[in-house]
Design an enzyme around this catalytic site. Sequence first.
Site, PDB file in Angstrom:
ATOM      1  N   HIS A 119       3.182  17.841  -0.478  1.00  0.00           N
ATOM      2  CA  HIS A 119       1.923  18.588  -0.408  1.00  0.00           C
ATOM      3  C   HIS A 119       1.764  19.087   1.007  1.00  0.00           C
ATOM      4  O   HIS A 119       2.374  18.563   1.940  1.00  0.00           O
ATOM      5  CB  HIS A 119       0.744  17.694  -0.815  1.00  0.00           C
ATOM      6  N   TYR A 131       9.619   4.609  -9.854  1.00  0.00           N
ATOM      7  CA  TYR A 131       8.686   3.564 -10.259  1.00  0.00           C
ATOM      8  C   TYR A 131       9.093   3.053 -11.627  1.00  0.00           C
ATOM      9  O   TYR A 131       9.043   3.795 -12.604  1.00  0.00           O
ATOM     10  CB  TYR A 131       7.259   4.119 -10.303  1.00  0.00           C
ATOM     11  N   ASP A 183       2.016   3.048   2.200  1.00  0.00           N
ATOM     12  CA  ASP A 183       1.759   4.487   2.335  1.00  0.00           C
ATOM     13  C   ASP A 183       0.493   4.585   3.164  1.00  0.00           C
ATOM     14  O   ASP A 183      -0.611   4.335   2.670  1.00  0.00           O
ATOM     15  CB  ASP A 183       1.574   5.105   0.950  1.00  0.00           C
TER      16      ASP A 183
HETATM   17 MN   LIG Z   1       1.592  12.037   0.764  1.00  0.00          MN
END
Ligand SMILES: [Mn+2]
Lengths: 464, 464, 464, 464
Positions: free
Chosen positions: A361, A415, A263
């Site tokens: 987001h 997860y 990420d």
């Molecule tokens: Mn993000």
Amino acid sequence: APVAHIGVYAARRARLAAQLGPGGIALIPTAPERKRNRDNEHPYRFDSYFYYLTGFTEPNAWLLLDEHGHSTLFCQPKDLQREIWDGYRLGPEAAPAALGVSAAHSIDELDARLPALLENRSSLCYPFATHPGLEGRIDGWLHKVRARARYGALCPDTQRDLCALLDEMRLFKDAHELELMRRAAQISAGAHVRAMQQCARWLRGGRALREYHLEAELLHEFRRHGAQGPAYGSIVAAGANACVLHYRADAAPVRPGELVLIDAGCELDGYASDITRTFPANGRFSGPQRDAYQLVLAAQEAAVAATRPGQRFTDPHQASVRVLAQGMLDLGLLDGTKVGTLDDVIEQRHYFRFYMHRTGHWLGLDVHDVGRYVEPGEIGQVSERTDPLSGETIKDRPSRILRPGMVLTLEPGLYVRPADDVPPAFWNIGIRIEDDAVVTEHGCELITRAVPVAPEAIEALMRD
Amino acid sequence: APVAHIGVYAARRARLAAQLGPGGIALIPTAPERKRNRDNEHPYRFDSYFYYLTGFTEPNAWLLLDEHGHSTLFCQPKDLQREIWDGYRLGPEAAPAALGVSAAHSIDELDARLPALLENRSSLCYPFATHPGLEGRIDGWLHKVRARARYGALCPDTQRDLCALLDEMRLFKDAHELELMRRAAQISAGAHVRAMQQCARWLRGGRALREYHLEAELLHEFRRHGAQGPAYGSIVAAGANACVLHYRADAAPVRPGELVLIDAGCELDGYASDITRTFPANGRFSGPQRDAYQLVLAAQEAAVAATRPGQRFTDPHQASVRVLAQGMLDLGLLDGTKVGTLDDVIEQRHYFRFYMHRTGHWLGLDVHDVGRYVEPGEIGQVSERTDPLSGETIKDRPSRILRPGMVLTLEPGLYVRPADDVPPAFWNIGIRIEDDAVVTEHGCELITRAVPVAPEAIEALMRD
Amino acid sequence: APVAHIGVYAARRARLAAQLGPGGIALIPTAPERKRNRDNEHPYRFDSYFYYLTGFTEPNAWLLLDEHGHSTLFCQPKDLQREIWDGYRLGPEAAPAALGVSAAHSIDELDARLPALLENRSSLCYPFATHPGLEGRIDGWLHKVRARARYGALCPDTQRDLCALLDEMRLFKDAHELELMRRAAQISAGAHVRAMQQCARWLRGGRALREYHLEAELLHEFRRHGAQGPAYGSIVAAGANACVLHYRADAAPVRPGELVLIDAGCELDGYASDITRTFPANGRFSGPQRDAYQLVLAAQEAAVAATRPGQRFTDPHQASVRVLAQGMLDLGLLDGTKVGTLDDVIEQRHYFRFYMHRTGHWLGLDVHDVGRYVEPGEIGQVSERTDPLSGETIKDRPSRILRPGMVLTLEPGLYVRPADDVPPAFWNIGIRIEDDAVVTEHGCELITRAVPVAPEAIEALMRD
Amino acid sequence: APVAHIGVYAARRARLAAQLGPGGIALIPTAPERKRNRDNEHPYRFDSYFYYLTGFTEPNAWLLLDEHGHSTLFCQPKDLQREIWDGYRLGPEAAPAALGVSAAHSIDELDARLPALLENRSSLCYPFATHPGLEGRIDGWLHKVRARARYGALCPDTQRDLCALLDEMRLFKDAHELELMRRAAQISAGAHVRAMQQCARWLRGGRALREYHLEAELLHEFRRHGAQGPAYGSIVAAGANACVLHYRADAAPVRPGELVLIDAGCELDGYASDITRTFPANGRFSGPQRDAYQLVLAAQEAAVAATRPGQRFTDPHQASVRVLAQGMLDLGLLDGTKVGTLDDVIEQRHYFRFYMHRTGHWLGLDVHDVGRYVEPGEIGQVSERTDPLSGETIKDRPSRILRPGMVLTLEPGLYVRPADDVPPAFWNIGIRIEDDAVVTEHGCELITRAVPVAPEAIEALMRD
Ligand SMILES: [Mn+2]
Ligand SMILES: [Mn+2]
Ligand SMILES: [Mn+2]
Ligand SMILES: [Mn+2]
């Protein structure tokens, strides 16, 4: 460096000025320099609000803006000795032409000039709760205004949160912003591709590989394309580490047979990109890995489909959750005889055990960008509910309606921590797939797809 | 990550405890996390003092140490939810075994436990002027101690600067530190070699090259060898930018015929390395470049020769200055008919125009490491002088005597800004050569020489 | 007003200087002005430490004193306009002659001069935890000292609590202090006499009398003898109000048949007096009142007898407690069949229900004056015990040994709140008798006995 | 003490609530206790705003009031042990009935409850720049509101100065206030009469008299009538001391032949009175004293005549100035050949040398009471002028128009310091005559005239 596109910033200032109201004045400092260790500082990052209105990247600068659009910049003065040590400064003499502000002064004059500039204003607008110590300095300046009451000085009797105004503006990206965000997305996608390929190549070569080797690839790729660096701490998580959501790239070995979750996104001229990919270290998904991956991918596709004008911000999340919840039942992560139907899983948030974050987001100057998640016109329509897990009472207000120009991430995940009631085949699998979406007239545009998401495409890429 | 070598840290704590005196107790917090933008933080860097005594790298931790060597750690408690989000925590239960401390508690208990731990001590030792807000928190805890006076509680009536004790310890590197610093130096030297070669190669290929391309090479090389990143903001300065001492790598073009100055070093497990090299972008020094370079190199050689036990910290600087000053006269940068003899140039600091910094600094956990530059036993031997340039009155105290185990940089330079009275051939030339020296029994060891300094060696390297 | 007796203050400064140690410097601000409401301030009271060393009563003043006795005063500058408004100022020009200090500067120069004055000192001594904001200002000055390290400036690395030194000095009153305290005691005694007589007279006259009428008498008597005012909030408590220990004179009616407790003393040139008397409003004790009064008086006599050099500070208290406890049993306030013997009453603190305060305190510039209650040489001899009432663990250290020159109050009391198990005849009786004692060579001198304590003497007085 | 007239306070709260606007909430703390020396405090004075809305006089109390008039009080909890020591507390259980507030809680719960009470409000109103530390505490509470944004909490984005609202309310005294102010004025007038008579009597008796003897009379008279004490530091200035405007009563001798200026007034249940009288110490004005006195009296009469609805606040001042300026010319204090005509004296402010203060101020809970001196509806009508003495640029806005219910002082004066160009007969004469005026329907009512101003009346009084 000279500021390009000064018209863009001037237009933003004009839009803000128009909202300040009679007797209004706005005050925006840039960010402070941050200590790292002893006299050594972290790389400087300007304040996003300040930069949004000025394009100016030096530290020690403040902007004042009044209701009539008159703008005053305070910035570091020219100083040959200091510039020999610390580098070029624009200086207040050059600032009006370079930045399009109405006036500029040395930052050394800030305390001396501010009281007069705040005098006879009726309201003062500044970012609340953002700059530690700002409230105290403002109090000091207003104290001096009040001390001049005998000479006819009026002191503002209202203070407004500048963030409330600027957050709405920043939520809708203009053309200049979209152009930068597309370029940032492109660079980041390239870095992900490179890390995937390098990972497979090294392991094929039989070399010992650690997380930091892959992070090095990202850093190199970001910087050599002119990005200033990562927009946030890069996550390179091998194997079980992928189940720690904000894991930072460290020294764990990257082993064939495990998944790697990356990420990471660069920051380009202040704008963030934010991509997550999950791939098999050796370039080939195992069966359970592929099953889990396909599920997350389907959840993302559902989110993408729900991202269009008129939908609410929470719609992509709900779409992802529904897909993921069904998949958890199908894969046996959840036992239907215990948790009930799909609707039960959603209502009682049973899925939360394997998917504990939101699906996205806002994205922009800040990686978790500003902008209300509640629809402004419906803010008073409150409904209360009790969270089934925490028992906490939550006030729900109608979620934000998506509109063209908004940019958000779509990043479902799964997860799985080891547990007796979970099939061992899925233990320690952590998967997230994240792309950056620009809301368009009729849907959304994914600007980060230069790195593939289809498992076959990833496998093909890693074979090269 | 588990802390290796806990005996090393225990030994340091024992040495500190022995200096705390009757009723003494020391208090050391680690560094705070630093905001970058909005909810996004800079990569975390622990406090150097705290790490020196514990080897512990998590944030939100404090160490207490009493005169008897009893050590108490406060650290983040275990918390599954938080660890799913933010990663592994050692926790107070595991801390005594993992770190060798006598006791450990959750950081959440700090305010509740500190007053009792400070009660009935006669002196409190903490780092002065290092942690903003620390003095205020201590005052709060002592306030609670005083409030218990009626129950027989005594409150420390003396406060001592912990830095004064720890700086002396840190000034002398132990074997564990030297081992880390050698490895860091090795990685950094490799990165310099790679940047030089990449620069020449790229220009030979006719490609447009910018400073950030070279910085990308450094970042990649640091990280892929496991260093956490740069120890300080990397300087990659092309052409005239080299005359800005703390220039940061930016986007300036790197042009054949110009020099490139790179001042960069990695940080490895908290320890800094610090190397500067200056090289011709295209791999070949021009005549004036070579003349200037040879001068700086000679100045560095003089500094190296002056770096041995018994010499003063200022001796390498004075040796460099003498060589540089003579060279300035020889090269025509200074006009002897105007500035007088070599001794005049030195005494009146005429050389300062082209060499305005010191020749070195201590190096260790901090790039500008702690340690008194004044010889402790001679601190009272003050002589006053007037600086010939600023007119400022300066109190001179005898400079530190070099001893084995000290580590310092040796980094003379020459920076020529354009001016009518300066030969144009030297305009915009900025040169610095910096190596890291460990003071040994009979001289010093340069640990960064895996990257060459001789112009011929640099040219050879860049041909490969 | 000119300061008399400047030799007294100079001698104190010299004694303090001798205790500062090598490289030591002391810093003492006077007290701030205190807001009352809006721009209206409470009557100014200087800081007791500052006044003790200077005799100077203006606000906005600081004293510095170094180990060699060199003293520097900062004070308000002469300023005709300000003096037309706010009154005479001594000014720094006149200060050395008027106060005997070595040098004086305008308070406006404090921030500019302090760093240089603190430079190159090894320890800094100031009153800890006494002046809010002082630590912060000191940090600011030391910050400037540290910033001059490059010019050879050393910064103090030790901070010591000035109170620890000055408290010991102030504990032993010199001749000048005793003279002032005797005069203050005399004035206060006169005020008590007058209030008693006025009370009886008014009630005899059949007039309605309230507590504030008696307070008015005290205020008038204090001020007309040149005292600046009450040393603390005067207690004039009629009837049941006397059972509230720190009751302030208010508007309750003073009724014949009730007792009146007055605890009040003037402050004269900074020195406090502290007298309590309890008397029958109409000038004649009832039977139970007299019994209770005699008991408290006997307790005070026991305390007086225990007040002499060599005794401990706690001895008068223990003497009073023993008398009071026996009396509580005798009068039926405590039921021996329930609480046991006298020793049980003392050990289990059963008496605490009716006597819940200590029998005295140091007296001087502050009404609860400074001075350790623990014997300095025996501070390490700790014994722990558990308080029978609160269960709190208490560390006992040997109580202070009384020495000539100490001044303390002796003020036993008895406070009976209504309760089923208490004889109604004693309900709401609150009695305290307090005198100020100077420890002398062989015993103590009560300096407040110009107002009588014997019940017959009080009755006689109130008949006049 | 129970609060009388709770309807008065409820009505004020209702009027304030009506001005808070949608989503508005107001927060008002009372005043802190103020340290005097060591653990000894100044007599407690509540905050005037807080008291105006509650009538509650205990410390450690806060009021919240929302737009719907819902009021919440935080106050000291009942606590028998604390009340035995420090006196009666109302407590939150009794507060709603006693004070008429909607709800009440212990002050210990303030930090815990405030965030929830501020949540989901759009604007927060509190007194700006009045309570040091208040802004910081509010920031802390709002920080907790913001932290609950994820649960749907909204945080106020506007802060308004409560003073702006309350000052306007307090400027117009209601019947309850006028009743108290009349009683306070009556007591103060009586004290002035008594001081005058005592002064003459004492001097006739040949006794040495000092300023503090007269202050003692004032204190006694204030307190015995139930006033809590002086509303401000009493000025008792003998002879030349009268030329110091804020001189405090001290120890100067009061000599026959000199004038005595007394500026003193009591505070009764929070309300101030403010009277100045100037009289001959021995009861008989000398010629120059009488001339000067008559002039000031005429100036006051002119001010009184100018005090009526429709006039501006500055009109009495201008009327006084005109009379005084003419008198200065007539008496030879100003030399017309040098300063020009009356209009010149006024325009150039030559009179300022002998009359340097304003002629009055609002009077109420604070002696210099709140209330804008500028007419709110005309605040934008600014005219600039340059002060002839200071050269300072002054923005003039139209002065407040007087309306019934306003209370102000009228206090012209004349202060003559010795100077070569001033007739010696007037040297050291300081005169001020001050009365308190209530603006009525058609003029004004002087509520302090129980002490005379006519010189004959003063002389007559002092003969008694
Ligand atoms: Mn993000
Ligand atoms: Mn260096
Ligand atoms: Mn006492
Ligand atoms: Mn007045």
